[in-house]
Write a protein that holds these residues in place. Structure first.
Motif, PDB file in Angstrom:
ATOM      1  N   PRO A  40      40.615  37.134  40.157  1.00 25.22           N
ATOM      2  CA  PRO A  40      41.768  36.676  39.167  1.00 25.22           C
ATOM      3  C   PRO A  40      42.497  35.623  39.485  1.00 25.22           C
ATOM      4  O   PRO A  40      42.796  34.975  38.565  1.00 25.22           O
ATOM      5  CB  PRO A  40      41.938  37.763  38.973  1.00 25.22           C
ATOM      6  CG  PRO A  40      40.676  39.011  39.238  1.00 25.22           C
ATOM      7  CD  PRO A  40      39.857  38.409  40.481  1.00 25.22           C
ATOM      8  N   LEU A  41      42.465  35.215  40.606  1.00 23.53           N
ATOM      9  CA  LEU A  41      43.433  34.151  40.883  1.00 23.53           C
ATOM     10  C   LEU A  41      42.778  33.012  40.475  1.00 23.53           C
ATOM     11  O   LEU A  41      43.423  31.917  39.781  1.00 23.53           O
ATOM     12  CB  LEU A  41      43.187  34.196  42.767  1.00 23.53           C
ATOM     13  CG  LEU A  41      44.356  35.293  43.239  1.00 23.53           C
ATOM     14  CD1 LEU A  41      44.649  35.148  44.588  1.00 23.53           C
ATOM     15  CD2 LEU A  41      45.830  35.178  42.673  1.00 23.53           C
ATOM     16  N   ILE A  43      40.944  32.477  38.489  1.00 27.94           N
ATOM     17  CA  ILE A  43      41.048  31.920  36.380  1.00 27.94           C
ATOM     18  C   ILE A  43      42.248  32.174  35.968  1.00 27.94           C
ATOM     19  O   ILE A  43      42.769  31.141  35.490  1.00 27.94           O
ATOM     20  CB  ILE A  43      40.562  33.789  35.683  1.00 27.94           C
ATOM     21  CG1 ILE A  43      39.383  34.479  36.180  1.00 27.94           C
ATOM     22  CG2 ILE A  43      40.703  33.795  34.441  1.00 27.94           C
ATOM     23  CD1 ILE A  43      38.456  35.128  35.270  1.00 27.94           C
ATOM     24  N   MET A  44      43.263  32.885  36.561  1.00 31.63           N
ATOM     25  CA  MET A  44      44.792  32.443  36.607  1.00 31.63           C
ATOM     26  C   MET A  44      44.931  30.802  36.998  1.00 31.63           C
ATOM     27  O   MET A  44      45.398  29.798  35.833  1.00 31.63           O
ATOM     28  CB  MET A  44      45.511  32.944  37.805  1.00 31.63           C
ATOM     29  CG  MET A  44      47.401  32.585  37.395  1.00 31.63           C
ATOM     30  SD  MET A  44      48.067  32.924  38.881  1.00 31.63           S
ATOM     31  CE  MET A  44      48.096  31.708  39.662  1.00 31.63           C
ATOM     32  N   MET A  47      43.364  28.683  33.732  1.00 35.33           N
ATOM     33  CA  MET A  47      44.559  29.164  33.348  1.00 35.33           C
ATOM     34  C   MET A  47      45.927  27.680  32.971  1.00 35.33           C
ATOM     35  O   MET A  47      45.999  27.411  32.309  1.00 35.33           O
ATOM     36  CB  MET A  47      45.552  30.018  32.537  1.00 35.33           C
ATOM     37  CG  MET A  47      44.155  31.589  32.385  1.00 35.33           C
ATOM     38  SD  MET A  47      43.843  30.969  30.824  1.00 35.33           S
ATOM     39  CE  MET A  47      42.112  32.274  30.851  1.00 35.33           C
ATOM     40  N   PHE A 231      61.369  40.945  40.092  1.00 36.60           N
ATOM     41  CA  PHE A 231      62.194  40.895  39.005  1.00 36.60           C
ATOM     42  C   PHE A 231      62.665  42.534  38.375  1.00 36.60           C
ATOM     43  O   PHE A 231      63.426  41.906  37.628  1.00 36.60           O
ATOM     44  CB  PHE A 231      61.280  40.379  37.621  1.00 36.60           C
ATOM     45  CG  PHE A 231      60.372  41.342  37.678  1.00 36.60           C
ATOM     46  CD1 PHE A 231      58.617  41.328  38.222  1.00 36.60           C
ATOM     47  CD2 PHE A 231      60.488  42.337  36.365  1.00 36.60           C
ATOM     48  CE1 PHE A 231      57.952  42.272  38.843  1.00 36.60           C
ATOM     49  CE2 PHE A 231      58.687  42.666  36.680  1.00 36.60           C
ATOM     50  CZ  PHE A 231      57.569  42.915  37.104  1.00 36.60           C
ATOM     51  N   TRP A 261      51.219  31.314  28.844  1.00 30.38           N
ATOM     52  CA  TRP A 261      50.177  31.244  29.537  1.00 30.38           C
ATOM     53  C   TRP A 261      49.988  30.225  30.440  1.00 30.38           C
ATOM     54  O   TRP A 261      50.268  30.099  31.938  1.00 30.38           O
ATOM     55  CB  TRP A 261      48.176  31.809  29.208  1.00 30.38           C
ATOM     56  CG  TRP A 261      48.883  33.466  28.549  1.00 30.38           C
ATOM     57  CD1 TRP A 261      50.116  33.900  28.470  1.00 30.38           C
ATOM     58  CD2 TRP A 261      47.717  33.823  29.229  1.00 30.38           C
ATOM     59  NE1 TRP A 261      49.950  35.334  27.956  1.00 30.38           N
ATOM     60  CE2 TRP A 261      48.504  35.194  28.145  1.00 30.38           C
ATOM     61  CE3 TRP A 261      45.931  34.094  29.732  1.00 30.38           C
ATOM     62  CZ2 TRP A 261      47.442  36.570  28.783  1.00 30.38           C
ATOM     63  CZ3 TRP A 261      45.945  35.331  28.846  1.00 30.38           C
ATOM     64  CH2 TRP A 261      46.415  35.782  29.090  1.00 30.38           C
ATOM     65  N   ASN A 268      53.255  30.335  38.354  1.00 26.55           N
ATOM     66  CA  ASN A 268      52.972  31.639  39.010  1.00 26.55           C
ATOM     67  C   ASN A 268      52.245  30.995  40.615  1.00 26.55           C
ATOM     68  O   ASN A 268      52.147  31.452  41.429  1.00 26.55           O
ATOM     69  CB  ASN A 268      51.889  32.609  38.110  1.00 26.55           C
ATOM     70  CG  ASN A 268      51.603  33.756  38.839  1.00 26.55           C
ATOM     71  OD1 ASN A 268      52.907  34.332  39.521  1.00 26.55           O
ATOM     72  ND2 ASN A 268      50.983  34.779  38.485  1.00 26.55           N
TER      73      ASN A 268
ATOM     74  N   LEU B 145      53.414  40.550  41.489  1.00 21.13           N
ATOM     75  CA  LEU B 145      54.126  39.482  40.232  1.00 21.13           C
ATOM     76  C   LEU B 145      52.862  38.758  39.790  1.00 21.13           C
ATOM     77  O   LEU B 145      52.770  39.074  39.296  1.00 21.13           O
ATOM     78  CB  LEU B 145      55.131  39.504  40.479  1.00 21.13           C
ATOM     79  CG  LEU B 145      55.441  38.210  39.226  1.00 21.13           C
ATOM     80  CD1 LEU B 145      55.872  38.632  38.176  1.00 21.13           C
ATOM     81  CD2 LEU B 145      56.489  37.207  39.558  1.00 21.13           C
ATOM     82  N   ILE B 146      53.059  38.120  41.537  1.00 20.05           N
ATOM     83  CA  ILE B 146      51.078  37.203  40.812  1.00 20.05           C
ATOM     84  C   ILE B 146      49.913  37.808  40.846  1.00 20.05           C
ATOM     85  O   ILE B 146      49.056  37.465  39.972  1.00 20.05           O
ATOM     86  CB  ILE B 146      51.557  36.476  42.459  1.00 20.05           C
ATOM     87  CG1 ILE B 146      52.610  35.887  42.687  1.00 20.05           C
ATOM     88  CG2 ILE B 146      50.439  35.772  42.733  1.00 20.05           C
ATOM     89  CD1 ILE B 146      53.177  34.331  43.464  1.00 20.05           C
ATOM     90  N   ILE B 147      49.578  39.130  42.010  1.00 18.75           N
ATOM     91  CA  ILE B 147      48.039  39.192  41.686  1.00 18.75           C
ATOM     92  C   ILE B 147      48.224  39.954  40.126  1.00 18.75           C
ATOM     93  O   ILE B 147      47.597  40.441  39.886  1.00 18.75           O
ATOM     94  CB  ILE B 147      48.435  40.488  42.690  1.00 18.75           C
ATOM     95  CG1 ILE B 147      48.551  39.940  44.446  1.00 18.75           C
ATOM     96  CG2 ILE B 147      46.705  41.609  42.667  1.00 18.75           C
ATOM     97  CD1 ILE B 147      48.310  40.907  44.696  1.00 18.75           C
ATOM     98  N   ILE B 149      50.389  39.268  37.270  1.00 27.95           N
ATOM     99  CA  ILE B 149      49.983  38.229  36.216  1.00 27.95           C
ATOM    100  C   ILE B 149      48.172  37.615  36.483  1.00 27.95           C
ATOM    101  O   ILE B 149      47.655  37.982  34.852  1.00 27.95           O
ATOM    102  CB  ILE B 149      50.772  36.940  36.308  1.00 27.95           C
ATOM    103  CG1 ILE B 149      52.005  37.928  35.939  1.00 27.95           C
ATOM    104  CG2 ILE B 149      49.864  36.182  35.495  1.00 27.95           C
ATOM    105  CD1 ILE B 149      53.866  36.720  36.195  1.00 27.95           C
ATOM    106  N   ALA B 150      47.698  37.252  37.857  1.00 29.71           N
ATOM    107  CA  ALA B 150      46.412  37.030  37.739  1.00 29.71           C
ATOM    108  C   ALA B 150      45.357  38.199  36.817  1.00 29.71           C
ATOM    109  O   ALA B 150      44.335  37.595  36.056  1.00 29.71           O
ATOM    110  CB  ALA B 150      46.101  36.364  38.929  1.00 29.71           C
ATOM    111  N   LEU B 152      46.152  39.803  34.772  1.00 26.41           N
ATOM    112  CA  LEU B 152      46.555  40.478  33.070  1.00 26.41           C
ATOM    113  C   LEU B 152      45.334  39.439  32.319  1.00 26.41           C
ATOM    114  O   LEU B 152      44.883  39.748  31.561  1.00 26.41           O
ATOM    115  CB  LEU B 152      47.332  40.085  32.710  1.00 26.41           C
ATOM    116  CG  LEU B 152      47.975  40.170  31.250  1.00 26.41           C
ATOM    117  CD1 LEU B 152      47.358  41.279  30.668  1.00 26.41           C
ATOM    118  CD2 LEU B 152      49.236  39.728  31.492  1.00 26.41           C
ATOM    119  N   MET B 153      45.498  37.854  33.208  1.00 31.55           N
ATOM    120  CA  MET B 153      44.491  36.687  32.764  1.00 31.55           C
ATOM    121  C   MET B 153      42.948  37.034  32.930  1.00 31.55           C
ATOM    122  O   MET B 153      42.485  36.802  32.197  1.00 31.55           O
ATOM    123  CB  MET B 153      45.577  35.703  33.472  1.00 31.55           C
ATOM    124  CG  MET B 153      46.752  35.340  32.940  1.00 31.55           C
ATOM    125  SD  MET B 153      47.297  34.300  33.989  1.00 31.55           S
ATOM    126  CE  MET B 153      48.975  32.929  33.274  1.00 31.55           C
ATOM    127  N   ALA B 154      42.696  37.724  34.147  1.00 28.01           N
ATOM    128  CA  ALA B 154      41.502  37.725  34.352  1.00 28.01           C
ATOM    129  C   ALA B 154      41.272  39.253  33.177  1.00 28.01           C
ATOM    130  O   ALA B 154      39.635  38.911  32.885  1.00 28.01           O
ATOM    131  CB  ALA B 154      40.892  38.267  35.923  1.00 28.01           C
TER     132      ALA B 154
END
Lengths: 293, 310
Positions: A40-41, A43-44, A47, A231, A261, A268, B145-147, B149-150, B152-154
């Motif tokens: 996922p990192l 992929i981020m 993006m 947040f 995004w 991010n 938060l970072i994990i 969001i990553a 969600l995108m994945a």
């Protein structure tokens, strides 16, 4: 002699067996981390460099980064975040160092209860705790009820409220590493200092703080980095004006509300870099400052 | 050399003799007051800290029994009707069920995975151990938060529909390193020699696990399970990004905070949950006490996040 040969034999005969063993043991956790955390990192990051995310074949660009970095609003938000997080961190250290000292050296049989109280304070649902502050600091809250005169408005929905709430939310993670580091200090060191005529201030400056330094750096990793991306706190007790709008809120809003995004991923990733760098520096400092027994 | 020893003993004796001989001399009086002043300032400091930490929760509980929909002092009267409304609220019930379900699955999987990783990292020397150690501790250092969001995108990029399953999957990789940290800390302290002795005495692998390893890491495992559950139950950041249209308890609270009609119900359910959490911690402490010396496992596990040695 016999002890030495006993030590050597397993070391020379073992390697083949355990190597297969460690593969079997670590296979599941490492695979999951790669699929659900590392991928996922990656992929981020992807993006953050494609032109029209989430469409991945729309061409690559660094435009999101230049947009994000040249945006004045982002700079204001970054400054807000740094001021709020740093102030909270300083306040927490000012409270946590004496608190940890008391627990480690003075509390005696209350030590374990104080420790458990801190753990409990952390385990009580964080969102609920933050929400409770709203009822205390609000226009009709307990503070304004106790103070005579017209209601004090700046107590809630202000920087003050955000800093106060952050401080109470993260104090456990600040205190416990410092306490653990202080626990390792031999109390006789202080007796020696007293015998040599050191004042309380000298003992604090020359013995307590240097020896507790590894714990302080660990506390920075555990507290300062999450605060930079917090947040929830600012959402609930922060103001409607810009003064308390923090980086975590900005990224969340870009992703969930703005559906932007590219900018969200770029910001991010920048925060990921800052977090990683801060953690690395603090970890090195913690290791450097650790006294080898 | 001899003189130094002499002087030391002489000093000790002199102090011991002098102390009871002149108890009320003029020079000791200010020292006593200074000491009581120090004691009282410590007490004031501690009272302040714990008041700020627990005051909000106490006030929240007081409002849960307040017979008014307005959150304002003074308190109007005593009622338990908000607790009744908690059970009538279908959205809240659904959110609670979701949270408990997620936390149960996450806890079980994390205890297994976390213990495996702890054994792999502490009991074996192999090439790449530092890399694996770093990979395991990374989710503890990086903000949720970072994990989130990553993740969600994945999930979006791979066309995985968001559900409770995606929440569980992402929470697992963020929580099992905590279990690893707690269990690894315990394994470091425990001598490998004892396992070898058991094998030399003819124990099978299962027997070593059952009679040598488990008693040692049992308290740490219990503490780790409780903390994994609490982390998962309280998690807001990761759930928010990976859940889609469902709700967990923290998400429900969060969306209810802005709704004035809901505040009394939020107080009531928060009170119930606080009571459960106090009970859980008490149960853990009691269990661990019975096994001896395990309270420090709980205390240690809070900071174990940062203490993961690689």
């Amino acid at each position: 002699m016999a002890a030495v040969s006993h030590d050597v034999t397993p070391a020379t005969t073992r390697p083949k067996g355990p190597r297969r063993g460690v593969l079997g043991i670590l296979f599941a956790p490492v695979t999951l981390l790669i699929i659900l955390f590392l991928a996922p990192l990656v992929i981020m990051i992807q993006m953050s460099v494609v032109r029209f995310p989430p469409v991945t074949d729309s061409g690559y660009t660094l435009g999101h980064y230049t947009d994000v970095l040249t945006n004045d609003l982002n700079r204001t938000i970054a400054l807000n975040t740094a001021v709020i997080a740093t102030t909270s961190m300083v306040i927490m250290l000012v409270i946590a160092i004496p608190l940890a000292y008391y627990m480690a050296f003075k509390a005696k049989r209350w030590e374990i209860f104080m420790l458990l109280a801190l753990v409990l304070a952390d385990e009580l649902a964080p969102v609920v705790k933050i929400y409770a502050w709203q009822t205390i600091l609000g226009r009709n809250g307990i503070v304004n009820w106790l103070i005579p005169g017209p209601p004090v408005e700046w107590l809630l929905y202000s920087r003050f409220a955000v800093i106060l709430t952050l401080t109470t939310t993260y104090i456990t993670y600040t205190t416990i590493p410092i306490y653990a580091a202080m626990k390792a200090i031999e109390p006789s060191v202080f007796e020696a200092a007293v015998d040599l005529g050191a004042s309380a201030w000298q003992q604090t400056k020359k013995i307590l703080i240097p020896l507790a330094a590894p714990g302080i750096f660990i506390a920075l990793i555990l507290v300062y980095i999450p605060m930079l991306t917090d947040f929830v706190t600012s959402d609930i007790v922060g103001g409607a004006g810009g003064g308390t709008y923090m980086m975590g809120q900005r990224v969340r809003d870009l992703i969930l509300q703005g559906a932007n995004w590219g900018a969200g991923a770029a910001l991010n990733f920048i925060m990921l870099g800052i977090s990683g760098l801060l953690a690395l520096v603090a970890y090195r400092l913690a290791k450097l400052n650790r006294m080898e027994p | 050399m001899a003189r130094g020893v002499d002087r030391g003993e002489g000093g000790l004796v002199a102090r011991a003799v002098r102390a009871p001989a002149a108890p009320a001399s003029a020079t000791t009086a200010p020292r006593v007051t200074r000491r009581t002043l120090a004691t009282w300032s410590w007490r004031a400091f501690l009272a302040f800290v714990f008041l700020v930490l627990f005051g909000p929760v106490v006030i929240l509980i007081a409002f849960a029994f307040n017979d008014s929909t307005v959150l304002a002092f003074p308190i109007e009267g005593f009622t338990t009707r908000w607790f009744g409304e908690v059970f009538d609220d279908t959205l809240l019930r659904k959110a609670l069920t979701n949270s408990v379900l997620i936390a149960c699955v996450v806890t079980v999987v994390c205890v297994v995975l976390g213990t495996l990783a702890a054994f792999g990292l502490t009991r074996f020397r192999f090439r790449g151990r530092a890399v694996v150690g770093g990979l395991v501790s990374a989710p503890l250092v990086l903000p949720w938060l970072i994990i989130g969001i990553a993740a969600l995108m994945a999930y979006a990029a791979l066309d995985v529909d968001l559900s409770l399953g995606t929440v569980i999957a992402t929470q697992i990789v963020c929580t099992f390193p905590l279990v690893t940290a707690i269990v690894a800390a315990q394994l470091f302290r425990f001598q490998r020699v004892q396992e070898e002795a058991a094998i030399d005495l003819g124990c099978s692998r299962i027997q070593v696990l059952r009679y040598v390893i488990m008693p040692h890491i049992g308290p740490a495992l219990a503490a780790a399970a409780i903390f994994a559950f609490a982390w998962s139950f309280n998690n807001y950041e990761i759930s928010l990004f990976t859940i889609g249209f469902d709700q967990t308890f923290p998400i429900w609270v969060y969306s209810s905070v802005r709704n004035p009609d809901h505040t009394a119900v939020v107080n009531a359910i928060s009170t119930l949950i606080s009571v459960v959490q106090v009970g859980l911690i008490a149960l853990a402490v009691w269990l661990l006490r019975a096994r001896g010396g395990g309270v420090h496992a709980i205390a240690g596990s809070e900071m174990a996040q940062g203490a993961l040695k690689t």
